[in-house]
Write a protein that holds these residues in place. Structure first.
Motif, PDB file in Angstrom:
ATOM      1  N   ILE A 129       0.843  -1.197   0.000  1.00 25.87           N
ATOM      2  CA  ILE A 129       0.000   0.000   0.000  1.00 25.87           C
ATOM      3  C   ILE A 129       0.882   1.252   0.000  1.00 25.87           C
ATOM      4  O   ILE A 129       1.770   1.388   0.840  1.00 25.87           O
ATOM      5  N   GLY A 162       9.937  -2.714  10.548  1.00 31.10           N
ATOM      6  CA  GLY A 162       8.549  -3.059  10.236  1.00 31.10           C
ATOM      7  C   GLY A 162       7.841  -2.089   9.322  1.00 31.10           C
ATOM      8  O   GLY A 162       6.615  -2.030   9.288  1.00 31.10           O
ATOM      9  N   LYS A 165      10.600  -2.366   4.300  1.00 27.62           N
ATOM     10  CA  LYS A 165      11.828  -2.390   3.489  1.00 27.62           C
ATOM     11  C   LYS A 165      12.008  -3.751   2.814  1.00 27.62           C
ATOM     12  O   LYS A 165      12.246  -3.830   1.612  1.00 27.62           O
ATOM     13  N   THR A 166      11.895  -4.802   3.605  1.00 28.42           N
ATOM     14  CA  THR A 166      12.079  -6.143   3.046  1.00 28.42           C
ATOM     15  C   THR A 166      10.994  -6.434   2.014  1.00 28.42           C
ATOM     16  O   THR A 166      11.255  -7.036   0.969  1.00 28.42           O
ATOM     17  N   HIS A 167       9.791  -6.001   2.322  1.00 29.38           N
ATOM     18  CA  HIS A 167       8.683  -6.202   1.381  1.00 29.38           C
ATOM     19  C   HIS A 167       9.018  -5.587   0.008  1.00 29.38           C
ATOM     20  O   HIS A 167       8.941  -6.254  -1.027  1.00 29.38           O
ATOM     21  N   GLU A 324      -0.132  -5.689  11.648  1.00 22.42           N
ATOM     22  CA  GLU A 324      -0.428  -7.050  11.206  1.00 22.42           C
ATOM     23  C   GLU A 324      -0.590  -7.992  12.386  1.00 22.42           C
ATOM     24  O   GLU A 324      -1.468  -8.845  12.393  1.00 22.42           O
TER      25      GLU A 324
HETATM   26  P1  ADP Z   1      11.115  -4.034   7.458  1.00 21.86           P
HETATM   27  O1  ADP Z   1      11.923  -4.891   6.540  1.00 21.86           O
HETATM   28  O2  ADP Z   1      11.166  -2.586   7.119  1.00 21.86           O
HETATM   29  O3  ADP Z   1      11.416  -4.269   8.910  1.00 21.86           O
HETATM   30  P2  ADP Z   1       8.923  -5.594   6.446  1.00 21.86           P
HETATM   31  O4  ADP Z   1       9.105  -5.396   4.988  1.00 21.86           O
HETATM   32  O5  ADP Z   1       9.345  -6.894   7.015  1.00 21.86           O
HETATM   33  O6  ADP Z   1       9.589  -4.413   7.273  1.00 21.86           O
HETATM   34  O7  ADP Z   1       7.383  -5.324   6.769  1.00 21.86           O
HETATM   35  C1  ADP Z   1       6.730  -5.837   7.920  1.00 21.86           C
HETATM   36  C2  ADP Z   1       5.371  -6.343   7.533  1.00 21.86           C
HETATM   37  O8  ADP Z   1       4.533  -5.266   7.190  1.00 21.86           O
HETATM   38  C3  ADP Z   1       5.398  -7.264   6.319  1.00 21.86           C
HETATM   39  O9  ADP Z   1       4.502  -8.317   6.515  1.00 21.86           O
HETATM   40  C4  ADP Z   1       4.955  -6.367   5.178  1.00 21.86           C
HETATM   41  O10 ADP Z   1       4.261  -7.101   4.183  1.00 21.86           O
HETATM   42  C5  ADP Z   1       4.031  -5.387   5.865  1.00 21.86           C
HETATM   43  N1  ADP Z   1       4.038  -4.061   5.239  1.00 21.86           N
HETATM   44  C6  ADP Z   1       4.912  -3.051   5.478  1.00 21.86           C
HETATM   45  N2  ADP Z   1       4.599  -1.966   4.767  1.00 21.86           N
HETATM   46  C7  ADP Z   1       3.507  -2.290   4.047  1.00 21.86           C
HETATM   47  C8  ADP Z   1       2.694  -1.568   3.095  1.00 21.86           C
HETATM   48  N3  ADP Z   1       2.969  -0.311   2.773  1.00 21.86           N
HETATM   49  N4  ADP Z   1       1.645  -2.225   2.554  1.00 21.86           N
HETATM   50  C9  ADP Z   1       1.368  -3.497   2.897  1.00 21.86           C
HETATM   51  N5  ADP Z   1       2.082  -4.221   3.778  1.00 21.86           N
HETATM   52  C10 ADP Z   1       3.135  -3.623   4.347  1.00 21.86           C
END
Ligand code: ADP
Ligand code: MG
Length: 456
Positions: A129, A162, A165-167, A324
């Motif tokens: 999103i 959270g 970034k990884t997403h 989540e």
């Molecule tokens: P980071 O790597 O920044 O710590 P992640 O990429 O692991 O964060 O994201 C944490 C969770 O939140 C994942 O399950 C991800 O799919 C979800 N998430 C984060 N940002 C969004 C977004 N903008 N839209 C949908 N899901 C998101």
């Protein structure tokens, strides 16, 4: 009411609750390799990797887990027991890097089992999103996915825990793979890169390591901040970077902070990271948090009223992972009861899973006092200049607790700790995070400190 939930669902829901109650480091340390074995006679049997885990969980987490079980199962399951057992099937947590090349359809179904699912297929652009907080990062990632190696190279994404970034990083991988099955894509965390590199050098396979990394078309490297202070690995990464970059191979990097703020990262690497595009991801605003929740509800087929969504979004604001987690707890509960969660249910769940709300009263000063008492180091010494070992560790512990428990900013912590620079604080927090991984004594100490902070 009869329980219709499986042991896997139940344990997953329990983990969802615990994840919100514990710091990330703690949660990972103690729960990463646990798994449900049996559910019978009101007891859930959980497999843990070793004796140390077993005794730690029994003495420190038993109450938390049984309460979560009790709540989630409406009193039907009250007990948990731990047995030492190593999971046979691979854990879903990515552990090994995989070069995914040309998975022809037939082959890919055969190869699904072990390493081939490194990149989570759910992490796509479609499921992401976009809001004001991440629109630049999102646009840059899409541009890179469309024209790898041509637009921004490297692309450097940074932001807090959270926030996606990884997403986004994996969305690039998924998109490029979907467009061209022949592309060799490698997704890896910088920790894993370090471990593999050290391992390869030790076993005389340095060349193989080099060749593997230098032969990919797309390198996605997650959480680069962990390269801080690892000089040899940085050197190797520098050469990998150059080799790929020269051949117009795309590199995408994530970090929890901008390149310049990564202490103990070689200047030449920082300058490489600044060659391309740097985009930050901030916390989502209320509107975006609501949009994310709505999207996740549709994904999970959960029905929540607009009022409920607004309530959750306005009470959970740290990050998307937390959003989540709360949604998972709500889903698990309504699955168990067979009825949609009401606003009252949701209030209750939020109340039980966000202990940070109750800890609103804990201040940096409380942390300093608790640490001072715990280590028997006077406050002046704790916040003072002396670099003697017996003061440095408690000092870093105090910084770490302020960061993890109070979510204080690095500059704020610096001010509380006697006017230190924010980079010193970052270094201190990183140091503790690293040491904690295999220092059992420190893990125990931190748990005791936490208890003192919240009980008194
Ligand atoms: P980071 O790597 O920044 O710590 P992640 O990429 O692991 O964060 O994201 C944490 C969770 O939140 C994942 O399950 C991800 O799919 C979800 N998430 C984060 N940002 C969004 C977004 N903008 N839209 C949908 N899901 C998101
Ligand atoms: Mg991440």
């Amino acid at each position: 009411m009869a329980i219709t939930i499986t042991k896997e669902q139940l344990w997953e829901a329990v983990l969802g609750e615990l994840e919100l109650q514990l710091t990330r480091a703690n949660f990972t340390t103690w729960f990463k390799n646990t798994f449900p074995i049996d559910l019978a006679d009101g007891t859930l049997v959980v497999g843990v990797p070793g004796n140390f885990h077993k005794s730690y969980l029994e003495s420190n987490c038993y109450a938390k887990i049984s309460k979560a079980l009790h709540d989630l199962s409406r009193g039907e399951i009250k007990k948990v027991s731990f047995i030492i057992q190593v999971r046979k099937s691979p854990s879903p947590v990515p552990t090994k890097p995989t070069v995914v090349a040309n998975p022809a359809p037939a082959e890919s179904t055969r190869a699904t089992a072990p390493n081939s699912l490194e990149i989570n297929p759910r992490y796509t652009f479609t499921t992401f999103i976009v809001g004001k907080n991440n629109e630049l990062a999102h646009a840059a990632c899409q541009a890179v996915a469309r024209k790898p190696g041509e637009v921004y190279n490297p692309l450097f994404l940074y932001g807090g825990v959270g926030l996606g970034k990884t997403h986004l990083l994996q969305a690039i991988g998924n998109e490029i793979r979907a467009n061209d099955h022949n592309k060799r894509i490698l997704y890896i965390s910088s920790e894993r890169f370090t471990n593999d590199f050290i391992q390869a050098v030790r076993s005389g396979e340095g060349e193989k390591f080099k060749n593997l990394y230098r032969s990919v078309d797309l390198l996605l490297i997650d959480d680069i901040q962990f390269l801080a202070g690892k000089e040899q690995t940085q050197e190797e990464f520098f050469h990998t970077f150059n080799a790929l970059h020269q051949n117009n191979k795309q590199i995408v990097i994530t970090s929890d902070r901008p390149p310049k703020a990564i202490a103990a990262l070689e200047h030449r690497l920082i300058s490489r990271f600044e060659w391309g595009m740097i985009a930050d991801i901030a916390s989502p605003d209320l509107e975006t948090r609501m949009a994310i929740l709505e999207h996740k509800c549709r994904e999970k087929n959960v029905n929540l009223s607009r009022e409920a969504i607004q309530y959750i979004a306005s009470h959970v604001h740290h990050n998307v992972r937390e959003l989540e987690g709360v949604l998972n707890s709500i889903t698990a509960k309504s699955q168990l009861s067979g009825a949609a969660a009401t606003l009252d249910d949701i209030k209750q769940i939020l109340h039980s899973v966000t202990p940070t709300k109750h800890s609103g009263a804990v201040t940096p000063k409380d942390v300093i006092q608790a640490v001072s008492r715990f280590y028997d180091v006077a406050i002046e010494l704790l916040t003072g200049e002396s670099r003697r070992k017996e003061y440095v560790l408690p000092r870093q512990v105090a910084m770490y607790l302020m960061r993890e428990e109070l979510r204080a900013s690095y500059p704020t912590i610096g001010t509380s700790m006697g006017g230190r620079d924010h980079t010193t604080v970052m270094h201190g927090c990183d140091k503790i995070t690293k040491v904690l991984v295999d220092d059992e004594r420190l893990q125990k100490d931190l748990n005791l400190l936490r208890q003192q902070l919240y009980i008194t």
